[in-house]
Scaffold this motif. Structure first.
Motif, PDB file in Angstrom:
ATOM      1  N   ILE A   1      62.365  85.827  42.429  1.00 40.08           N
ATOM      2  CA  ILE A   1      63.601  85.954  41.647  1.00 40.08           C
ATOM      3  C   ILE A   1      64.717  86.380  42.592  1.00 40.08           C
ATOM      4  O   ILE A   1      64.796  87.537  42.994  1.00 40.08           O
ATOM      5  CB  ILE A   1      63.420  86.994  40.522  1.00 40.08           C
ATOM      6  CG1 ILE A   1      62.169  86.659  39.697  1.00 40.08           C
ATOM      7  CG2 ILE A   1      64.651  87.038  39.632  1.00 40.08           C
ATOM      8  CD1 ILE A   1      61.597  87.832  38.960  1.00 40.08           C
TER       9      ILE A   1
ATOM     10  N   GLN B   1      71.381  92.018  30.213  1.00 41.73           N
ATOM     11  CA  GLN B   1      70.751  92.450  31.462  1.00 41.73           C
ATOM     12  C   GLN B   1      71.465  93.668  32.050  1.00 41.73           C
ATOM     13  O   GLN B   1      70.837  94.520  32.668  1.00 41.73           O
ATOM     14  CB  GLN B   1      70.648  91.310  32.485  1.00 41.73           C
ATOM     15  CG  GLN B   1      71.942  90.631  32.855  1.00 41.73           C
ATOM     16  CD  GLN B   1      72.200  89.408  31.996  1.00 41.73           C
ATOM     17  OE1 GLN B   1      72.243  89.516  30.789  1.00 41.73           O
ATOM     18  NE2 GLN B   1      72.406  88.261  32.619  1.00 41.73           N
TER      19      GLN B   1
ATOM     20  N   VAL C   1      64.527  89.945  34.675  1.00 42.88           N
ATOM     21  CA  VAL C   1      63.547  88.847  34.721  1.00 42.88           C
ATOM     22  C   VAL C   1      62.251  89.334  35.374  1.00 42.88           C
ATOM     23  O   VAL C   1      61.153  88.987  34.934  1.00 42.88           O
ATOM     24  CB  VAL C   1      64.113  87.620  35.476  1.00 42.88           C
ATOM     25  CG1 VAL C   1      63.045  86.551  35.631  1.00 42.88           C
ATOM     26  CG2 VAL C   1      65.306  87.043  34.727  1.00 42.88           C
TER      27      VAL C   1
ATOM     28  N   GLU D   1      67.671  82.377  32.470  1.00 40.77           N
ATOM     29  CA  GLU D   1      66.477  82.956  33.081  1.00 40.77           C
ATOM     30  C   GLU D   1      65.852  84.035  32.193  1.00 40.77           C
ATOM     31  O   GLU D   1      64.642  84.190  32.164  1.00 40.77           O
ATOM     32  CB  GLU D   1      66.828  83.588  34.440  1.00 40.77           C
ATOM     33  CG  GLU D   1      67.373  82.599  35.462  1.00 40.77           C
ATOM     34  CD  GLU D   1      68.881  82.453  35.392  1.00 40.77           C
ATOM     35  OE1 GLU D   1      69.465  82.859  34.370  1.00 40.77           O
ATOM     36  OE2 GLU D   1      69.474  81.928  36.350  1.00 40.77           O
ATOM     37  N   ILE D   2      66.719  84.791  31.475  1.00 44.57           N
ATOM     38  CA  ILE D   2      66.171  85.879  30.649  1.00 44.57           C
ATOM     39  C   ILE D   2      65.771  85.305  29.299  1.00 44.57           C
ATOM     40  O   ILE D   2      66.451  85.486  28.306  1.00 44.57           O
ATOM     41  CB  ILE D   2      67.202  86.995  30.448  1.00 44.57           C
ATOM     42  CG1 ILE D   2      67.777  87.418  31.788  1.00 44.57           C
ATOM     43  CG2 ILE D   2      66.580  88.206  29.760  1.00 44.57           C
ATOM     44  CD1 ILE D   2      68.909  88.375  31.657  1.00 44.57           C
TER      45      ILE D   2
ATOM     46  N   THR E   1      70.284  90.590  36.338  1.00 43.20           N
ATOM     47  CA  THR E   1      69.444  89.492  35.847  1.00 43.20           C
ATOM     48  C   THR E   1      68.109  89.486  36.584  1.00 43.20           C
ATOM     49  O   THR E   1      67.047  89.402  35.961  1.00 43.20           O
ATOM     50  CB  THR E   1      70.154  88.134  36.045  1.00 43.20           C
ATOM     51  OG1 THR E   1      71.366  88.149  35.305  1.00 43.20           O
ATOM     52  CG2 THR E   1      69.291  86.977  35.566  1.00 43.20           C
ATOM     53  N   ASN E   2      68.154  89.621  37.905  1.00 47.82           N
ATOM     54  CA  ASN E   2      66.912  89.620  38.684  1.00 47.82           C
ATOM     55  C   ASN E   2      65.959  90.711  38.208  1.00 47.82           C
ATOM     56  O   ASN E   2      64.766  90.491  38.036  1.00 47.82           O
ATOM     57  CB  ASN E   2      67.219  89.865  40.171  1.00 47.82           C
ATOM     58  CG  ASN E   2      67.956  88.700  40.802  1.00 47.82           C
ATOM     59  OD1 ASN E   2      68.104  87.650  40.185  1.00 47.82           O
ATOM     60  ND2 ASN E   2      68.442  88.891  42.007  1.00 47.82           N
TER      61      ASN E   2
ATOM     62  N   LEU F   1      60.950  80.596  30.438  1.00 50.02           N
ATOM     63  CA  LEU F   1      60.031  80.938  31.532  1.00 50.02           C
ATOM     64  C   LEU F   1      58.663  80.309  31.285  1.00 50.02           C
ATOM     65  O   LEU F   1      58.032  79.791  32.202  1.00 50.02           O
ATOM     66  CB  LEU F   1      59.906  82.457  31.674  1.00 50.02           C
ATOM     67  CG  LEU F   1      61.156  83.187  32.184  1.00 50.02           C
ATOM     68  CD1 LEU F   1      60.957  84.698  32.127  1.00 50.02           C
ATOM     69  CD2 LEU F   1      61.484  82.776  33.611  1.00 50.02           C
TER      70      LEU F   1
END
Lengths: 218, 121
Positions: free
Chosen positions: B56, A78, B67, B37-38, B63-64, B43
């Protein structure tokens, strides 16, 4: 070139040393103060920014707006994703290269405009698979999902053994680039005769792999 | 909790089971799922495909953002509310059509209003 490296782990540092030797200008953004000090001491030419590379301010301080390439080599997918996205959208960096751990994330990286992915997991598993399972043909590299380099091992039964390359019925969009024979590399021409035991390296457009396999292995 | 109590169908996803136990009351009526989450598969299992709104709001900004892109690109979700605090990143996502929530900005604005109110007294 001006190369901005985000993340000073093993991959990042090795890359920096290599790029410095080639005469490129390098900036590193790294969160760990000890790594920063080490780089400042060992590699004087590198511009070191201590901070989180997922912050636009830190990328800006590292000169992102004049960088030719950004290499996102942090540990988490990420972080690399956001670093590349910022570099492209906020700083208009021309080329973004990202390290990806989870192969399932590759698609999203591509969609966001990352130009080149280094997928450590995929590379390692392919290499292991190649060593464990004998394959007559395997894909070594793929460029942008459009073009691949393949390795094909010729056995005695192969229909092309004993033929010069000019006589081969090669599918369009493929070229035979090199041969590894008895521990020696060969760049072939039309007169080179293929032998059993040759490891043949071919470059082919996506979609032509099966035709190429058929032409060489029958 | 308040959305679930108001009768909405709520699923909470967190990679850390301890977070779910700490921050949600024992009688939480919605569903909880533990997992990264990823991960499109997680999901999907959380029922994202049927979601009208995806929220989110973890403390982890990268991460937010990832996602949020996953929810839009892979699952074509229209309404995505995403927590981003850094101003330039907020703008980037607002311009891309996400609803951006910033606790830092909200707190700053709230403080500003209080200070202004004091000045008017």
């Amino acid at each position: 070139m001006y190369v901005l490296v985000a993340g000073g782990g093993k991959i990042g540092l090795h890359l920096i040393r290599t790029l410095l030797c080639q005469g490129h200008e390098i900036a590193l953004v790294e969160q760990d103060r000890r790594v920063c000090s080490q780089v400042v001491e060992e590699l004087h030419e590198v511009i070191v920014i201590h901070g989180d590379a997922t912050s636009p301010d830190n990328l800006g301080r590292a000169g992102a707006s004049r960088a030719d390439v950004i290499v996102a080599a942090a540990g988490r997918d990420q972080d690399n994703y956001i670093i590349c996205k910022m570099a492209k959208r906020l700083f208009s960096v021309k080329r973004a290269v990202a390290r990806v751990n989870d192969p399932r994330n590759e698609e999203l990286f591509r969609l966001s405009g990352v130009d080149y992915l280094i997928s450590v997991t995929s590379m390692v598993s392919q290499a292991i698979e190649h060593e464990i399972v004998p394959h007559a043909m395997m894909t070594l590299f793929t460029w942008h999902e459009r073009m691949s380099m393949l390795e094909i091992d010729l056995e005695t039964a192969s229909p092309v053994v004993g033929l010069p390359i000019r006589k081969l019925d090669f599918p369009p969009g493929s070229i035979l680039a090199a041969i590894w024979r008895a521990g020696e590399p060969i760049i072939p021409d039309g007169n080179t005769v293929l032998q059993a035991g040759d490891e043949v390296f071919a470059i082919t457009l996506k979609g032509s792999e099966d035709q190429l396999k058929k032409a060489l292995l029958g | 909790m308040r959305m679930a109590e108001a009768g909405h169908d709520v699923t909470v996803l967190d990679w850390d089971r301890a977070n779910l136990a700490t921050y949600l009351p024992k009688d939480f009526p919605g569903r909880t799922i533990t997992g990264m989450e990823i991960d499109a598969e997680i999901l999907r299992r959380s029922g994202i495909e049927d979601a009208e709104v995806v929220v989110i709001v973890s403390r982890d900004e990268p991460t937010n953002m990832m996602v949020a892109d996953l929810a839009r690109e892979v699952f074509a979700i229209d309404r995505i509310i995403v927590r981003i605090d850094q101003p330039r990143l907020r703008t980037l996502y607002e311009e891309a059509g996400f609803e951006v929530l910033s606790p830092v900005l909200e707190a700053a604005l709230s403080l500003e209003r209080r200070v202004e109110a004091m000045g008017q007294r």
